[in-house]
Design a protein around this motif. Sequence first.
Motif, PDB file in Angstrom:
ATOM      1  N   PRO A  14       0.815  -1.231   0.000  1.00  0.00           N
ATOM      2  CA  PRO A  14       0.000   0.000   0.000  1.00  0.00           C
ATOM      3  C   PRO A  14       0.842   1.272   0.000  1.00  0.00           C
ATOM      4  N   ALA A  15       1.897   1.294   0.817  1.00  0.00           N
ATOM      5  CA  ALA A  15       2.739   2.488   0.858  1.00  0.00           C
ATOM      6  C   ALA A  15       3.429   2.697  -0.483  1.00  0.00           C
ATOM      7  N   ILE A  16       3.935   1.605  -1.066  1.00  0.00           N
ATOM      8  CA  ILE A  16       4.621   1.726  -2.360  1.00  0.00           C
ATOM      9  C   ILE A  16       3.640   2.217  -3.417  1.00  0.00           C
ATOM     10  N   LEU A  17       2.393   1.700  -3.380  1.00  0.00           N
ATOM     11  CA  LEU A  17       1.420   2.120  -4.387  1.00  0.00           C
ATOM     12  C   LEU A  17       1.066   3.586  -4.223  1.00  0.00           C
ATOM     13  N   GLN A  18       1.076   4.077  -2.972  1.00  0.00           N
ATOM     14  CA  GLN A  18       0.833   5.511  -2.791  1.00  0.00           C
ATOM     15  C   GLN A  18       1.930   6.330  -3.443  1.00  0.00           C
ATOM     16  N   GLY A  19       3.158   5.861  -3.282  1.00  0.00           N
ATOM     17  CA  GLY A  19       4.262   6.550  -3.933  1.00  0.00           C
ATOM     18  C   GLY A  19       4.114   6.505  -5.445  1.00  0.00           C
ATOM     19  N   LEU A  20       3.702   5.338  -5.952  1.00  0.00           N
ATOM     20  CA  LEU A  20       3.492   5.192  -7.395  1.00  0.00           C
ATOM     21  C   LEU A  20       2.438   6.171  -7.882  1.00  0.00           C
ATOM     22  N   LEU A  21       1.353   6.315  -7.080  1.00  0.00           N
ATOM     23  CA  LEU A  21       0.283   7.234  -7.464  1.00  0.00           C
ATOM     24  C   LEU A  21       0.808   8.660  -7.569  1.00  0.00           C
ATOM     25  N   LEU A  22       1.627   9.053  -6.576  1.00  0.00           N
ATOM     26  CA  LEU A  22       2.163  10.407  -6.617  1.00  0.00           C
ATOM     27  C   LEU A  22       3.072  10.595  -7.822  1.00  0.00           C
ATOM     28  N   THR A  23       3.867   9.572  -8.139  1.00  0.00           N
ATOM     29  CA  THR A  23       4.728   9.671  -9.329  1.00  0.00           C
ATOM     30  C   THR A  23       3.890   9.889 -10.580  1.00  0.00           C
ATOM     31  N   ILE A  24       2.788   9.103 -10.704  1.00  0.00           N
ATOM     32  CA  ILE A  24       1.940   9.238 -11.892  1.00  0.00           C
ATOM     33  C   ILE A  24       1.343  10.638 -11.937  1.00  0.00           C
TER      34      ILE A  24
END
Lengths: 224, 289
Positions: A14-24
């Motif tokens: 979940p934390a990694i996906l949040q980072g991914l979302l911010l990158t996108i």
Amino acid sequence: MIHLDFGTPLRNMPAILQGLLLTIELTVIVCALSLILGILVGFIRYQKTRGLYQICSVYVEVIRNTPFLVQIYLLYFGLPQFGIHMDRITAAILSLTLFNGAFVAEIIRAGIQQIPKGQWEAAECLNLKHMDILVRIILPQTIRNVFPTLINQAVIALYTTTLLSACDVRELMQTSSLLAARSFRVIEYYLVAAVFYLLLSNLLSWALGIINRKYFPSTGSIRR
Amino acid sequence: MKKKRTAFIKALLPMVLAAAVITGCSKTSTTTASTESDSSSASSSGTLQRVLQDKVLRVGVTRAEPFAMENENGELEGYDVDLANALAESLNVEADIQMLSLDARVSSLQTNLVDIVFGDFTATLERYQSISFSDPYTATGVRLLVRADNDSINSLADCDGLTIGIVKGSANQMVCEQYMEDNGINFEITFLDQHEDCVAALRNEQIDVFIEDGQYLEYIASQYPDDLKVVGDSLTAETYICAGLQKGDSDWKDYVDWFIFTINTDGTNQELYKKWFGTEMTIPLNPQY
């Protein structure tokens, strides 16, 4: 023997996906803003209007010839000493837009210069004003011609977001880095991040490629 | 039909070869490890042997004044650098010292990039699960650095709602998060890459507190006497600075431990500490011999 434990990244997904979302989010916003900025600056650099041309030239040359890491450091840690404070996301978007905008400006300028003179002459024969010619005849052709290069620049913009870890913007790279520092599973976390970046850049170029074929078809790519 | 089949096999062949090479490589490394442990019962990974053979000791340090820093000529100097040179001298080898970032300290040992890390490295139980440490050679307490005009902060308890800066990869990350959990106080933690980034952010009012080793903070406060000050008693029990070592190499650890015992008892450690920090070491080291 190094034992790889991929359970740790999976548990913290979940934390990694949040980072991914911010990158996108950052990539999309920056691509859009830098496209607008790049078209404006590219025009000015082509037109060579007196005062603006000098300013834009300085901007493009400085930004293109300095590393992005130096720019983000100066913007985030240097400007506050002159009294200009901004929060991290603003600094991130501003610096990324300036950085990519300079490259897009050069791409657009080269694209405009490639349009054959015949287009200009024909348009002038039709008694169109200069601004009209630029916006309605030259610009669409330019974008069609340089679109693959712009797709390339979008991928570069994606990779440049990783350098934002310098000012603690919690995008994918910084998130992976912090999680790795906490659990010492360095190889696992960075492999996961690499896979995500791979998927993301492929997705980005594929999506932009579809837009390219649909809205800016060049003769070679029209499906028969 | 035949053409299609051969084409398929031709495509499959490189992948099969690649898979064979990869599994072969990992098999070879396990066999080498086992032969090493069979042949030399003395050393499990042979760091000591390797250092003596190659005549070079690879050391990692981190930039944290005055543990390690660059002087005007670009050479590294500092408390940790002097210790690394003393260790290399005791082995009669050259010291190859390189600067690491804080979060690279653990991974550089795991991947055998360096033989030992002298990097203001606090030994914690979490870290001990991945790498090994020597006996402590100095001790410090974790304190707060704040702006000089900020009188409201005297300890972590006053930091509710404020922003705290910590260097990425530092042991203080755990300390602060534990404190937040235990005391129900909420503050925001910002992780920056380098110590000087945190100092700059503190002066720019981008963070309110910088948490780091008391010794390092005293040094920074002495550089900016009008802007910054160190407050707070030590947040934790004393944290012990040890040299980082790879796991599973007991010979090397024995040697380094005895080296540290030697420099403690013959006064070299106290001398170097006074040279770089300007005061005497006050916290007694554990274990006391």
